[in-house]
Design a protein around this motif. Structure first.
Motif, PDB file in Angstrom:
ATOM      1  N   ASN A 108       0.836  -1.193   0.000  1.00 63.14           N
ATOM      2  CA  ASN A 108       0.000   0.000   0.000  1.00 63.14           C
ATOM      3  C   ASN A 108       0.874   1.247   0.000  1.00 63.14           C
ATOM      4  O   ASN A 108       0.915   2.020   0.953  1.00 63.14           O
ATOM      5  CB  ASN A 108      -0.935  -0.004   1.214  1.00 63.14           C
ATOM      6  N   GLU A 109       1.592   1.412  -1.097  1.00 68.13           N
ATOM      7  CA  GLU A 109       2.452   2.564  -1.308  1.00 68.13           C
ATOM      8  C   GLU A 109       2.378   2.958  -2.772  1.00 68.13           C
ATOM      9  O   GLU A 109       2.109   2.119  -3.636  1.00 68.13           O
ATOM     10  CB  GLU A 109       3.913   2.241  -0.952  1.00 68.13           C
ATOM     11  N   ARG A 110       2.635   4.215  -3.052  1.00 68.29           N
ATOM     12  CA  ARG A 110       2.568   4.708  -4.425  1.00 68.29           C
ATOM     13  C   ARG A 110       3.817   4.278  -5.191  1.00 68.29           C
ATOM     14  O   ARG A 110       4.717   5.056  -5.451  1.00 68.29           O
ATOM     15  CB  ARG A 110       2.408   6.225  -4.442  1.00 68.29           C
ATOM     16  N   ILE A 111       3.837   2.994  -5.548  1.00 69.10           N
ATOM     17  CA  ILE A 111       4.994   2.461  -6.269  1.00 69.10           C
ATOM     18  C   ILE A 111       4.564   1.267  -7.118  1.00 69.10           C
ATOM     19  O   ILE A 111       3.633   0.545  -6.767  1.00 69.10           O
ATOM     20  CB  ILE A 111       6.111   2.036  -5.286  1.00 69.10           C
ATOM     21  N   TYR A 127       1.566   8.737 -12.993  1.00 70.73           N
ATOM     22  CA  TYR A 127       1.133   7.616 -12.164  1.00 70.73           C
ATOM     23  C   TYR A 127       2.203   7.314 -11.115  1.00 70.73           C
ATOM     24  O   TYR A 127       3.139   8.076 -10.903  1.00 70.73           O
ATOM     25  CB  TYR A 127       0.842   6.404 -13.052  1.00 70.73           C
ATOM     26  N   PHE A 128       2.102   6.164 -10.457  1.00 69.22           N
ATOM     27  CA  PHE A 128       3.077   5.816  -9.424  1.00 69.22           C
ATOM     28  C   PHE A 128       4.484   5.702 -10.013  1.00 69.22           C
ATOM     29  O   PHE A 128       4.652   5.232 -11.142  1.00 69.22           O
ATOM     30  CB  PHE A 128       2.749   4.462  -8.792  1.00 69.22           C
ATOM     31  N   PRO A 129       5.513   6.081  -9.266  1.00 71.31           N
ATOM     32  CA  PRO A 129       6.886   5.828  -9.704  1.00 71.31           C
ATOM     33  C   PRO A 129       7.099   4.321  -9.907  1.00 71.31           C
ATOM     34  O   PRO A 129       6.563   3.506  -9.147  1.00 71.31           O
ATOM     35  CB  PRO A 129       7.726   6.341  -8.530  1.00 71.31           C
ATOM     36  N   THR A 130       7.851   3.974 -10.939  1.00 69.32           N
ATOM     37  CA  THR A 130       8.080   2.562 -11.254  1.00 69.32           C
ATOM     38  C   THR A 130       9.527   2.186 -10.942  1.00 69.32           C
ATOM     39  O   THR A 130      10.455   2.869 -11.362  1.00 69.32           O
ATOM     40  CB  THR A 130       7.791   2.273 -12.738  1.00 69.32           C
TER      41      THR A 130
END
Length: 254
Positions: A108-111, A127-130
């Motif tokens: 549950n993190e923006r990744i 979007y989320f950092p990849t």
């Protein structure tokens, strides 16, 4: 004034497109709704952590996120479940065989994490950092919140998703994510003892269709998909043309 309980989608409803930026009139509308004693909550397909970021910026403490798979009340997570991990792993196996780039959100993190460098070229910058990690072993995952697939609509037709739900993010990226926002709202309504006749839903996209026709009053934005407009009890102006403010003024909520 009869208290209403509002549930707002984010992208294209509160914010302009996927920018997460709200028009000034929408910000004022939320402030006035709260000042008038109404309840305001989010109902989004976004990951809980992503929704929490937006919620904190705009003073929401209650929200349905993860397409209905998580509930946050009073700023605390009270429910959150994963996509069926075994089904997602089987899908990724099929993507690997077909040579289709993918990334996953296992926490549950923006990744996002991927083992395929080609996904980096398709990853949406907003979007989320990849993170590229060639040693990442997706087959060991027991919790998995999203699968991102780099494919066009034409390629999508040839992918076996099994029973997994999908939402197209843009022309190049398809998301595997829950599409049960109505169930999340219903669980929150039951937890809080909210009368169905006092619930108001705002939405614009295909993943909002599930929230309409549930016995709640539904409002489609002027920029909404036609299918959603046909289901709506009321259609307001587009989000960037004071749609939120105009609808709430029309019904005397502000």
């Amino acid at each position: 004034m009869q208290k209403k309980y509002f549930f707002f989608d984010i992208d294209g409803t509160l914010s302009v497109g996927q920018t997460m930026v709200m028009p000034e009139s929408a910000v004022r509308c939320l402030e006035q709704l709260r000042a008038n004693g109404h309840f305001t909550a989010l109902a989004t397909g976004r990951l809980q952590a992503s929704a929490a970021r937006f919620a904190a910026q705009h003073s929401f403490t209650d929200f349905v996120a993860d397409g209905g798979y998580s509930l946050t009340l009073g700023g605390k997570i009270v429910e959150m479940k994963s996509l069926p991990a075994a089904d997602c792993i089987a899908l990724i196996d099929r993507l690997e065989t077909a040579g289709i780039p993918w990334a996953v959100t296992p926490v549950n993190e923006r990744i996002c994490v991927t083992t395929d460098k080609r996904y980096l070229d398709a990853a949406p910058p907003e979007y989320f950092p990849t993170r590229y990690d060639p040693a990442f072993d997706y087959r060991t995952l027991q919790v998995l919140y999203k699968v991102n697939i780099a494919c066009t609509a034409e390629q999508e037709c040839n992918i076996d998703f099994g029973s997994l739900p999908t939402v197209r993010y843009n022309r190049d990226i398809l998301l595997v994510e829950p599409t049960e926002k109505q169930n999340g709202i219903r669980r929150m309504v039951e937890r809080l003892g909210i009368p169905n006749e006092d619930v108001v839903i705002f939405g614009d996209g295909t993943n909002d269709v599930c929230m309409f026709g549930q016995g709640w009053f539904s409002i489609a934005m002027g920029n909404a998909r036609d299918a959603l407009k046909r289901m709506a009890d009321y259609v307001t102006d587009p989000v960037d043309q004071d749609g939120l403010w105009n609808a709430c003024r029309h019904f005397g909520w502000i």
